[in-house]
Design a protein around this motif. Structure first.
Motif, PDB file in Angstrom:
ATOM      1  N   ASP A 166      -8.836 -25.718 -26.414  1.00  0.00           N
ATOM      2  CA  ASP A 166      -8.632 -25.175 -25.071  1.00  0.00           C
ATOM      3  C   ASP A 166      -7.157 -24.809 -24.932  1.00  0.00           C
ATOM      4  O   ASP A 166      -6.301 -25.677 -24.825  1.00  0.00           O
ATOM      5  CB  ASP A 166      -9.035 -26.221 -24.029  1.00  0.00           C
ATOM      6  CG  ASP A 166      -9.021 -25.652 -22.607  1.00  0.00           C
ATOM      7  OD1 ASP A 166      -8.651 -24.479 -22.446  1.00  0.00           O
ATOM      8  OD2 ASP A 166      -9.382 -26.393 -21.671  1.00  0.00           O
ATOM      9  N   GLN A 197     -11.388 -21.104 -24.410  1.00  0.00           N
ATOM     10  CA  GLN A 197     -11.919 -22.428 -24.728  1.00  0.00           C
ATOM     11  C   GLN A 197     -13.179 -22.309 -25.562  1.00  0.00           C
ATOM     12  O   GLN A 197     -14.032 -21.465 -25.304  1.00  0.00           O
ATOM     13  CB  GLN A 197     -12.246 -23.190 -23.438  1.00  0.00           C
ATOM     14  CG  GLN A 197     -12.761 -24.601 -23.684  1.00  0.00           C
ATOM     15  CD  GLN A 197     -13.372 -25.188 -22.423  1.00  0.00           C
ATOM     16  OE1 GLN A 197     -14.385 -24.701 -21.942  1.00  0.00           O
ATOM     17  NE2 GLN A 197     -12.749 -26.205 -21.872  1.00  0.00           N
ATOM     18  N   LEU A 221     -10.336 -33.564  -9.985  1.00  0.00           N
ATOM     19  CA  LEU A 221     -11.091 -32.311  -9.963  1.00  0.00           C
ATOM     20  C   LEU A 221     -11.199 -31.756  -8.547  1.00  0.00           C
ATOM     21  O   LEU A 221     -11.389 -32.517  -7.594  1.00  0.00           O
ATOM     22  CB  LEU A 221     -12.502 -32.517 -10.526  1.00  0.00           C
ATOM     23  CG  LEU A 221     -12.610 -32.988 -11.970  1.00  0.00           C
ATOM     24  CD1 LEU A 221     -14.067 -33.178 -12.357  1.00  0.00           C
ATOM     25  CD2 LEU A 221     -11.940 -31.986 -12.921  1.00  0.00           C
ATOM     26  N   ASP A 225      -9.036 -28.241 -12.603  1.00  0.00           N
ATOM     27  CA  ASP A 225      -8.597 -29.519 -13.165  1.00  0.00           C
ATOM     28  C   ASP A 225      -7.139 -29.342 -13.567  1.00  0.00           C
ATOM     29  O   ASP A 225      -6.838 -28.935 -14.684  1.00  0.00           O
ATOM     30  CB  ASP A 225      -9.457 -29.889 -14.372  1.00  0.00           C
ATOM     31  CG  ASP A 225      -9.109 -31.262 -14.950  1.00  0.00           C
ATOM     32  OD1 ASP A 225      -8.187 -31.923 -14.401  1.00  0.00           O
ATOM     33  OD2 ASP A 225      -9.739 -31.675 -15.933  1.00  0.00           O
ATOM     34  N   TYR A 284      -6.025 -26.070 -15.341  1.00  0.00           N
ATOM     35  CA  TYR A 284      -7.257 -25.499 -15.892  1.00  0.00           C
ATOM     36  C   TYR A 284      -8.168 -25.068 -14.745  1.00  0.00           C
ATOM     37  O   TYR A 284      -8.286 -25.760 -13.737  1.00  0.00           O
ATOM     38  CB  TYR A 284      -7.967 -26.538 -16.758  1.00  0.00           C
ATOM     39  CG  TYR A 284      -9.377 -26.154 -17.170  1.00  0.00           C
ATOM     40  CD1 TYR A 284      -9.600 -25.383 -18.297  1.00  0.00           C
ATOM     41  CD2 TYR A 284     -10.475 -26.564 -16.419  1.00  0.00           C
ATOM     42  CE1 TYR A 284     -10.874 -25.028 -18.687  1.00  0.00           C
ATOM     43  CE2 TYR A 284     -11.763 -26.212 -16.795  1.00  0.00           C
ATOM     44  CZ  TYR A 284     -11.953 -25.446 -17.927  1.00  0.00           C
ATOM     45  OH  TYR A 284     -13.220 -25.090 -18.305  1.00  0.00           O
ATOM     46  N   ARG A 309     -17.578 -31.097 -16.411  1.00  0.00           N
ATOM     47  CA  ARG A 309     -16.191 -31.514 -16.597  1.00  0.00           C
ATOM     48  C   ARG A 309     -16.060 -32.953 -16.115  1.00  0.00           C
ATOM     49  O   ARG A 309     -16.353 -33.264 -14.973  1.00  0.00           O
ATOM     50  CB  ARG A 309     -15.248 -30.606 -15.790  1.00  0.00           C
ATOM     51  CG  ARG A 309     -13.765 -30.805 -16.053  1.00  0.00           C
ATOM     52  CD  ARG A 309     -13.320 -30.013 -17.254  1.00  0.00           C
ATOM     53  NE  ARG A 309     -11.865 -29.998 -17.398  1.00  0.00           N
ATOM     54  CZ  ARG A 309     -11.223 -29.396 -18.364  1.00  0.00           C
ATOM     55  NH1 ARG A 309     -11.901 -28.741 -19.304  1.00  0.00           N
ATOM     56  NH2 ARG A 309      -9.912 -29.406 -18.436  1.00  0.00           N
ATOM     57  N   LYS A 310     -15.668 -33.846 -17.020  1.00  0.00           N
ATOM     58  CA  LYS A 310     -15.430 -35.253 -16.684  1.00  0.00           C
ATOM     59  C   LYS A 310     -16.628 -35.877 -15.961  1.00  0.00           C
ATOM     60  O   LYS A 310     -16.499 -36.529 -14.932  1.00  0.00           O
ATOM     61  CB  LYS A 310     -14.164 -35.395 -15.832  1.00  0.00           C
ATOM     62  CG  LYS A 310     -12.880 -34.961 -16.534  1.00  0.00           C
ATOM     63  CD  LYS A 310     -11.673 -35.113 -15.644  1.00  0.00           C
ATOM     64  CE  LYS A 310     -10.392 -34.689 -16.359  1.00  0.00           C
ATOM     65  NZ  LYS A 310      -9.200 -34.780 -15.477  1.00  0.00           N
TER      66      LYS A 310
END
Length: 897
Positions: free
Chosen positions: A58, A117, A722, A735, A738, A752-753
């Motif tokens: 990424d 990414q 986030l 994020d 990002y 994500r996460k």
């Protein structure tokens, strides 16, 4: 196909995170040849876990850069890249995907960078190497070239290196590397500078990378910046001719500034509240102090209304400047955002001043727009605003746009500025906002030349990128490129004509064709193809701007064909091409795709970020697909739930429905506020979750009342770091720096996460956080030409969400269900709307029995929900007054009333 890690010199001395992934090396190599920067980012990683797992590459690429190559090596299996026309590439990708042989690469917007990414499932013990190449032209701003490289390895690397080489035939005045990565790395960067070449090296050891002596996390997380400038000997600029192309760098100095006519248009809507407005005022006071006596200016501030400090331009006398500063000091942000009317008012003032003969013929006119959000009042369609402004400006003056914060639609500001001979810049609402605003103004505050024409001998020069420019500002640079016929040309002469202060200038530049050859051929780092690449870079960007302004569909199609051919010929990814990454057997394929609309996500099918991403229903809570249950009017009986799982919801203009599980009652209330205001729905410091909604107004009032709706909803998951922003146009996950964006035209997922965002095309978005909580946002589309209504959002929140006892907000406060008593029911004015007395939280008031709508199963007609309606914006049922739930930002926690 396996090779041992000894190929890398791997000795096992790697620091691994909990995922057992080791980063052996992270290398960035960048070579700048006459402003053309070729950059390579390489990462070598190994999976030391006992199970297969995804490894992510990424990186961030500057917006405007052209990606030209990507390779990947997985244990000796090499993937190489090819550029294809976009529809052809998507077709090939879709065919491979249907056979289970594809995985997606996502390119998405992230601040002033663009994410590239990919995620690859790597077996245990295996290695993988990623390598990305891109090139860009380094622009001159404030008398300096600035090369920015994103360096975010994400973990400690055994070998980390950033290597930058500069080759400038004009000669180097200076080279400087600011401490942009922080004081942690003082003294590590080395610079060696010669007359025309320089070498910059940054090679921290693994111990130097650590955040602290015993930390296993890296402190390398930011931008590595190199600044420099070149020598200038002639006012006519520098001509560089090499391999059949010429580049003309034009940056004259020692000229008197031209007078300017400038209108500052400042957004003072509610979202500018707090630090952003404070620093905007501070910056504007400093900017006003820098106006010259020959300048004329005025101020416009706008929210849902537009106000003028002066209805016409005034001279920048000390008295007028001081009065303007006092006016700015009185601004208090509130309300919505009417960008269209504000810009049209500014163009009217300038056009009127010109028609009345109030402008110096040698002056430069401009508008500077400062805004932090999308339009919420008046004209909302961005393409219409762009068209209106273009028609009003008529190429007579320039528009410069300054976007503040994370919520601003920066791509729109770029389009509207480029369309009107200006440029856009973005800042991010931090402690340096005031300084960044002043720096942006300084780029456009000193016009030195106008009506610039570049003239080259037609018999020797062809395919020139641009032969005329509107203005030249001090500290910048104009670059022109073209092809030359070197067989019949010994010398190339350019003649530049322009209007300067009190004079018409004619500048001549003469360059020997052969002069660069010996210098370039002796340097092994110099790019021998730099003139061709610069010409292609400038030409594609010029054609993109021309396409954006094309008045007819036929002309736009012709320009598109030219851009496509240039992209294929020069092997670059543009909005009309895509990069296919394949192995030698062509049975594994990936797609690197750039959307035509930068606000939209990547191609359909590549949004699942892993090969085993969830399908359309997996991971989406059952309540999000609820089936309606019929309800009937039964006085004094408890309200049956809308579905098998009852919901708290806010929809329409906006109607709140609170379901009380213990008493099996539905309580309703409306909130009547102003466009642009942001209401807190959930604020839970215990779980770190925030849900806020920003209101947008109808196109006009009906019966003297302007209806408002939720036009934007923000979710902040503080403990994960986030943020999710959902508007009627797009869905964005952030994020840190990002970001990834989907449009409502997509069906796909973002993970994500352990947070899952599931988008159903033109219907709804579901956010699921593990098993703890979930949310649904519904999209309501209306007829675009409807005279009153606008698109809006509804939000549905199940009471089963595991919020903490500290939760509050218009919905969050009912996590702890209050005791409610409803009695003394009497007939109402309408038989189906009886009245009763409600007692709750020590308050007693009249409520009305009625029906609201649940739109989950029928987004057009909705499903009837029987409820008791609380009047006066929920007064007595909610804690305090609804104004207590207004917050300054889309991700702000609220203070309990």
């Amino acid at each position: 196909f396996q090779r041992s890690t000894s190929d890398w010199g791997y000795d096992g001395d790697l620091v691994e995170d909990d995922d057992k992934v080791g980063l052996y090396s992270y290398k960035v190599q960048s070579t700048i040849t006459s402003r053309l920067a070729n950059t390579m980012i390489q990462a070598k990683m190994v999976n030391n876990a006992r199970r297969p797992q995804p490894i992510v590459f990424d990186v961030q690429v500057p917006k405007g850069a052209f990606i030209d190559n990507f390779t990947m090596d997985i244990n000796g299996i090499t993937f190489t890249s090819h550029i294809r026309e976009k529809s052809e590439a998507r077709k090939m990708y879709a065919q491979a995907k249907a056979k289970g042989k594809a995985a997606g690469i996502v390119r998405s917007n992230s601040l002033d960078m663009e994410n590239f990414q990919t995620e690859v499932n790597v077996p245990p013990g295996m290695r993988i190497q990623f390598q990305l190449h891109y090139h860009e032209m380094i622009r001159r701003k404030l008398s300096s070239y600035e090369h920015i490289i994103s360096v975010k390895p994400g973990r400690l690397a055994k070998h980390l290196e950033v290597d930058v080489r500069i080759i400038e035939p004009q000669g180097l005045r200076y080279v400087h590397v600011p401490n942009s990565l922080g004081d942690h790395f003082n003294g590590i960067t080395t610079i060696s500078k010669g007359e025309k070449k320089a070498h910059v090296s940054f090679k921290p050891t693994m111990d130097q990378q650590r955040k602290c002596p015993k930390c296993s996390s890296t402190a390398v997380d930011g931008n590595f910046v190199v600044q420099y400038d070149v020598n200038r000997e002639t006012t006519g600029g520098e001509l560089e001719i090499f391999n059949g192309y010429f580049i003309h760098f034009f940056a004259p100095e020692n000229l008197d500034p031209l007078p300017k006519n400038i209108l500052f248009v400042i957004d003072v809507s509610g979202s500018m509240w707090g630090l952003k407005m404070k620093q905007t005022i501070e910056a504007m006071k400093a900017i006003l102090s820098e106006l010259r006596a020959a300048d004329q200016f005025s101020l416009i501030d706008f929210n849902h209304n537009v106000r003028c400090w002066r209805d016409n331009l005034v001279s920048a006398t000390p008295a007028q400047v001081e009065d303007a500063k006092k006016y700015i000091q009185t601004i208090h942000p509130n309300g919505g955002t009417n960008i269209n009317e504000a810009l049209l008012r500014a163009t009217f003032i300038l056009n009127e001043a010109k028609s009345l003969g109030m402008l110096d013929p040698n002056s430069v006119s401009m508008i500077v727009l400062v805004s932090d959000g999308d339009p919420t009042v008046g004209e909302l369609k961005l393409t219409t605003i762009q068209k209106n402004v273009k028609q009003s400006i008529k190429d007579e003056f320039s528009l410069f746009c300054l976007g503040i914060g994370f919520d601003v639609d920066y791509d729109f500001l770029q389009r509207i500025a480029t369309d009107n001979r200006g440029m856009a810049h973005r800042i991010f609402g931090n402690q340096e906002t005031s300084l960044q605003m002043k720096n942006f103004y300084n780029q456009v505050s000193t016009p030195l030349l106008r009506n610039i024409q570049f003239n080259y001998p037609r018999e020797s020069v062809s395919d020139v990128t641009q032969s005329s420019f509107h203005n030249y500002f001090g500290g910048s640079e104009i670059v022109v490129a073209g092809k030359v016929d070197t067989e019949n040309l010994q010398h190339l002469q350019s003649i530049v004509t322009a209007t300067a202060a009190n004079a018409e200038l004619t500048l001549e530049t003469l360059r020997d064709v052969e002069e660069l050859d010996p210098f370039m051929k002796k340097d092994k780092y110099a790019d021998p193809d730099f003139t061709r690449k610069l010409w292609a870079y400038l030409t594609v960007n010029q054609m993109m701007a021309e396409r954006n302004a094309a008045p007819t569909a036929a002309l736009k199609r012709n320009i598109t064909k030219s851009i496509l051919q240039m992209s294929l010929d020069h092997h670059i990814v543009t909005p009309f091409t895509a990069m296919l990454i394949e192995n030698a057997d062509k049975d594994e394929i990936m797609l690197a795709d750039q959307p035509k609309d930068p606000r939209k996500g990547c191609c359909p099918g590549s949004l699942g970020l892993t090969p085993n991403a969830p399908n359309n229903n997996r991971g989406i809570p059952a309540w999000a697909n609820a089936t309606a249950v019929p309800v009937s009017f039964m006085p004094e009986q408890r309200s049956p739930p809308v579905s098998s799982l009852s919901i708290n919801r806010v929809d329409n203009d906006p109607h709140f429905i609170i379901h009380l599980p213990k008493s099996q009652r539905n309580i309703c209330f409306n909130i009547n506020s102003e466009p642009g205001k942001i209401l807190n729905l959930v604020s839970d410091p215990g779980t770190g979750v925030v849900v806020n909604g920003q209101l947008v107004g109808a196109k006009k009032a009906e019966n003297k009342k302007l209806n408002t709706y939720f036009g934007k909803i923000g979710f902040y998951f503080q403990k994960k770091g986030l943020k999710v922003e959902i508007s009627t146009e797009k869905i964005t996950l952030k994020d840190g720096s990002y970001a990834i964006t989907l449009s409502w035209a997509d069906t796909g997922h973002i993970i994500r996460k352990q947070l899952l965002i599931s988008v159903k095309r033109e219907s709804n978005v579901t956010i699921t956080v593990g098993k703890e909580m979930s949310f649904m946002v519904l999209l309501h589309r209306v007829w675009k030409k409807h005279p009153v209504n606008v698109d809006f959002l509804g939000i549905y929140i199940p009471p089963e969400n595991q919020l903490s006892p500290a939760a509050h907000g218009l919905i969050g406060q009912f996590v702890s269900e209050p005791e409610v008593s409803i009695h003394h029911q009497t007939p109402g004015q309408a038989p189906e709307k009886p009245q009763a007395i409600m007692e709750v939280k020590g308050n007693k008031f009249t409520v009305t029995r009625g029906v609201q709508k649940d739109y989950r199963t029928d987004r057009v007609l909705g499903t009837d929900v029987l409820c008791w309606f609380v009047h006066n914006s929920g007064k007595g049922f909610i804690d305090g007054h609804y104004r207590d739930y207004l917050v300054p930002h889309l991700y702000s926690f609220m203070k309990k009333p």
